[in-house]
Design a protein around this motif. Structure first.
Motif, PDB file in Angstrom:
ATOM      1  N   LEU A 131       0.818  -1.134   0.020  1.00  7.33           N
ATOM      2  CA  LEU A 131      -0.190  -0.051  -0.022  1.00  7.33           C
ATOM      3  C   LEU A 131       0.848   1.366  -0.038  1.00  7.33           C
ATOM      4  CD1 LEU A 131      -2.876  -1.107   2.390  1.00  7.33           C
ATOM      5  CD2 LEU A 131      -2.775  -1.266  -0.033  1.00  7.33           C
ATOM      6  N   ARG A 132       2.128   1.045  -0.114  1.00  9.32           N
ATOM      7  CA  ARG A 132       2.940   2.224  -0.109  1.00  9.32           C
ATOM      8  C   ARG A 132       3.421   2.596  -1.507  1.00  9.32           C
ATOM      9  NH1 ARG A 132       7.217   4.791   3.032  1.00  9.32           N
ATOM     10  NH2 ARG A 132       6.237   3.896   4.862  1.00  9.32           N
ATOM     11  N   ARG A 133       2.613   3.415  -2.182  1.00  8.98           N
ATOM     12  CA  ARG A 133       2.668   3.691  -3.688  1.00  8.98           C
ATOM     13  C   ARG A 133       4.238   4.107  -4.088  1.00  8.98           C
ATOM     14  NH1 ARG A 133      -1.554   0.850  -4.485  1.00  8.98           N
ATOM     15  NH2 ARG A 133      -3.114   1.576  -3.529  1.00  8.98           N
ATOM     16  N   ILE A 134       4.594   3.374  -5.104  1.00  9.91           N
ATOM     17  CA  ILE A 134       5.941   3.847  -5.702  1.00  9.91           C
ATOM     18  C   ILE A 134       5.839   3.803  -7.242  1.00  9.91           C
ATOM     19  CG2 ILE A 134       7.481   2.924  -3.827  1.00  9.91           C
ATOM     20  CD1 ILE A 134       7.808   0.416  -5.657  1.00  9.91           C
ATOM     21  N   ASN A 135       6.672   4.336  -7.729  1.00 10.70           N
ATOM     22  CA  ASN A 135       6.709   4.248  -9.495  1.00 10.70           C
ATOM     23  C   ASN A 135       7.871   3.404  -9.800  1.00 10.70           C
ATOM     24  OD1 ASN A 135       6.325   5.270 -11.980  1.00 10.70           O
ATOM     25  ND2 ASN A 135       7.748   6.812 -11.875  1.00 10.70           N
ATOM     26  N   GLU A 136       7.195   2.077 -10.007  1.00 16.35           N
ATOM     27  CA  GLU A 136       7.585   1.241 -10.667  1.00 16.35           C
ATOM     28  C   GLU A 136       9.009   0.732  -9.926  1.00 16.35           C
ATOM     29  OE1 GLU A 136       6.596  -0.958 -12.805  1.00 16.35           O
ATOM     30  OE2 GLU A 136       4.891  -0.047 -13.682  1.00 16.35           O
ATOM     31  N   THR A 137      10.350   1.172 -10.911  1.00 20.24           N
ATOM     32  CA  THR A 137      11.634   0.650 -10.167  1.00 20.24           C
ATOM     33  C   THR A 137      12.232   2.015  -9.478  1.00 20.24           C
ATOM     34  OG1 THR A 137      12.738   1.310 -12.174  1.00 20.24           O
ATOM     35  CG2 THR A 137      11.870  -0.956 -11.984  1.00 20.24           C
ATOM     36  N   ASP A 138      11.542   2.881  -9.032  1.00 20.56           N
ATOM     37  CA  ASP A 138      12.087   4.054  -8.355  1.00 20.56           C
ATOM     38  C   ASP A 138      12.700   3.539  -7.036  1.00 20.56           C
ATOM     39  OD1 ASP A 138      11.816   5.845 -10.018  1.00 20.56           O
ATOM     40  OD2 ASP A 138      10.030   7.221  -8.815  1.00 20.56           O
ATOM     41  N   VAL A 139      12.415   2.227  -6.275  1.00 19.54           N
ATOM     42  CA  VAL A 139      13.108   1.865  -5.284  1.00 19.54           C
ATOM     43  C   VAL A 139      14.140   0.882  -5.787  1.00 19.54           C
ATOM     44  CG1 VAL A 139      11.194   2.208  -3.559  1.00 19.54           C
ATOM     45  CG2 VAL A 139      11.288   0.139  -4.934  1.00 19.54           C
ATOM     46  N   GLY A 140      14.392   0.673  -7.055  1.00 20.60           N
ATOM     47  CA  GLY A 140      15.364  -0.229  -7.587  1.00 20.60           C
ATOM     48  C   GLY A 140      16.905   0.129  -6.928  1.00 20.60           C
ATOM     49  N   ARG A 141      16.961   1.311  -6.536  1.00 17.47           N
ATOM     50  CA  ARG A 141      18.436   1.643  -6.070  1.00 17.47           C
ATOM     51  C   ARG A 141      18.790   1.103  -4.635  1.00 17.47           C
ATOM     52  NH1 ARG A 141      15.072   5.937  -5.557  1.00 17.47           N
ATOM     53  NH2 ARG A 141      14.967   7.027  -3.654  1.00 17.47           N
ATOM     54  N   VAL A 142      17.612   0.677  -3.907  1.00 16.61           N
ATOM     55  CA  VAL A 142      17.655   0.006  -2.703  1.00 16.61           C
ATOM     56  C   VAL A 142      18.115  -1.380  -2.943  1.00 16.61           C
ATOM     57  CG1 VAL A 142      16.295  -0.370  -0.267  1.00 16.61           C
ATOM     58  CG2 VAL A 142      15.949   1.836  -1.786  1.00 16.61           C
ATOM     59  N   GLN A 143      18.970  -1.915  -2.189  1.00 21.03           N
ATOM     60  CA  GLN A 143      19.516  -3.326  -2.272  1.00 21.03           C
ATOM     61  C   GLN A 143      18.938  -4.115  -1.256  1.00 21.03           C
ATOM     62  OE1 GLN A 143      21.649  -4.519  -4.803  1.00 21.03           O
ATOM     63  NE2 GLN A 143      21.207  -2.360  -5.444  1.00 21.03           N
ATOM     64  N   ASN A 144      18.715  -3.579   0.186  1.00 19.13           N
ATOM     65  CA  ASN A 144      17.926  -4.522   1.145  1.00 19.13           C
ATOM     66  C   ASN A 144      17.325  -3.502   1.851  1.00 19.13           C
ATOM     67  OD1 ASN A 144      19.271  -7.378   0.824  1.00 19.13           O
ATOM     68  ND2 ASN A 144      21.052  -6.047   0.680  1.00 19.13           N
ATOM     69  N   LEU A 145      16.133  -4.143   2.425  1.00 20.30           N
ATOM     70  CA  LEU A 145      15.387  -3.458   3.527  1.00 20.30           C
ATOM     71  C   LEU A 145      15.249  -4.215   4.633  1.00 20.30           C
ATOM     72  CD1 LEU A 145      12.514  -1.850   1.292  1.00 20.30           C
ATOM     73  CD2 LEU A 145      14.186  -0.505   2.657  1.00 20.30           C
ATOM     74  N   ARG A 146      15.229  -3.673   5.778  1.00 17.23           N
ATOM     75  CA  ARG A 146      15.214  -4.726   6.901  1.00 17.23           C
ATOM     76  C   ARG A 146      13.523  -5.258   6.747  1.00 17.23           C
ATOM     77  NH1 ARG A 146      16.321  -1.362  12.504  1.00 17.23           N
ATOM     78  NH2 ARG A 146      15.276   0.104  11.123  1.00 17.23           N
ATOM     79  N   GLY A 147      13.572  -6.595   7.535  1.00 17.79           N
ATOM     80  CA  GLY A 147      12.409  -7.161   7.201  1.00 17.79           C
ATOM     81  C   GLY A 147      11.931  -7.904   6.165  1.00 17.79           C
ATOM     82  N   GLN A 148      12.777  -7.658   4.757  1.00 18.40           N
ATOM     83  CA  GLN A 148      12.518  -8.302   3.591  1.00 18.40           C
ATOM     84  C   GLN A 148      12.542  -9.891   3.472  1.00 18.40           C
ATOM     85  OE1 GLN A 148      15.570  -6.508   1.160  1.00 18.40           O
ATOM     86  NE2 GLN A 148      16.974  -8.206   1.484  1.00 18.40           N
ATOM     87  N   THR A 149      12.149 -10.433   2.853  1.00 12.81           N
ATOM     88  CA  THR A 149      12.240 -11.904   2.758  1.00 12.81           C
ATOM     89  C   THR A 149      12.521 -12.469   1.576  1.00 12.81           C
ATOM     90  OG1 THR A 149       9.689 -12.180   1.858  1.00 12.81           O
ATOM     91  CG2 THR A 149      10.051 -12.135   4.190  1.00 12.81           C
TER      92      THR A 149
END
Length: 260
Positions: A131-149
């Motif tokens: 539910l956190r709106r992003i624009n396609e690959t705009d978060v692609g620069r992020v390599q890892n986020l805490r809690g990812q699976t």
């Protein structure tokens, strides 16, 4: 259902029989025919295909109907392959970001016909991100986020995700191909109380919807709770439901009255 609204996915481990898995691997290797957008799911796939057998499994059919209802249509389907030793991963992204419906959603069925180990580049996803709106690959620069699976699973696993979840296919460091079959489905009925609601007022429902994830910021995490409440109200038809008074507080619009 509340957990799906909070996390953005439903995971069904090892629910597909090995016979269907073997048929699937053979078919995915050869490639699949296209299905026109908007084709009713009931007539989209021939009875002798692994897809028809997969969708007929009670646990899969029940989950699909609980999420998008009876008679959904096919948006698209695809074979996703991570090649051996390919040396790179997909960037983190969200699909179809132009789809910002607050009161409805599509699902993407992700089916893994063989075991997926950590070295095979299982799909990475970020719980609670849908539910956190992003624009396609705009978060692609992020390599890892805490809690990812990073998915590891037995053969025959099905994962149903909200169309907005952040995800990516990871790098395959093994000598074998890693397959995933994806099917996106569009609802054709209002997504209101499509599941067993006998425990709708169980306190565990509100607890699920109030779940925080490690990647949340301290302040804007409240927006995730707020948006979940909006979606839950739409799915249940209950405009009075709230968590921590978030939505009730900001939707208060006192009516100006004339003096008696």
């Amino acid at each position: 259902m509340a957990r799906f609204v909070a996390q953005g996915f439903l995971r069904l481990d090892g629910v597909v029989p090995q016979e269907i898995n073997e048929r699937a691997i053979a078919a995915l290797t050869e490639g699949l025919p296209e299905v026109a957008y908007g084709t009713p799911l009931g007539g989209a796939f021939a009875p002798d295909t692994f897809i028809d057998a997969l969708l007929a499994l009670p646990v899969v059919a029940g989950a699909v109907e609980s999420l998008v209802g009876p008679g959904p249509t096919v948006d698209h389907h695809a074979v996703h392959v991570r090649e051996p030793h390919e040396g790179q991963a997909q960037p983190l992204h969200g699909d179809a970001i132009i789809d910002v419906r607050p009161d409805a959603f599509d699902i993407q069925l992700m089916y893994y016909p063989h075991e997926v180990t950590a070295e095979m580049g299982g799909t990475l996803s970020v719980p609670g991100s849908h539910l956190r709106r992003i624009n396609e690959t705009d978060v692609g620069r992020v390599q890892n986020l805490r809690g990812q699976t990073r998915l590891t699973c037995p053969a025959g696993t099905v994962v149903l995700v909200h169309h907005g979840i952040w995800h990516s296919g990871r790098r395959n460091d093994t000598a074998g191909r890693r397959y995933m079959y994806k099917l996106r489905l569009n609802p054709t009925v209002p997504q209101v109380r499509l599941w067993d609601v006998c425990d709708l007022h169980d306190p565990a429902v509100a607890a699920e919807l109030n779940t925080y994830f490690p990647w949340f910021e301290q302040a804007t995490a409240r927006l995730e709770i707020y948006n979940r409440v909006l979606l839950w109200r739409a799915l249940t038809g209950d405009d009075s439901f709230d968590v921590e008074y978030w939505v009730t507080r900001v939707s208060n619009r006192p009516t100006l009255r004339s003096p008696a």
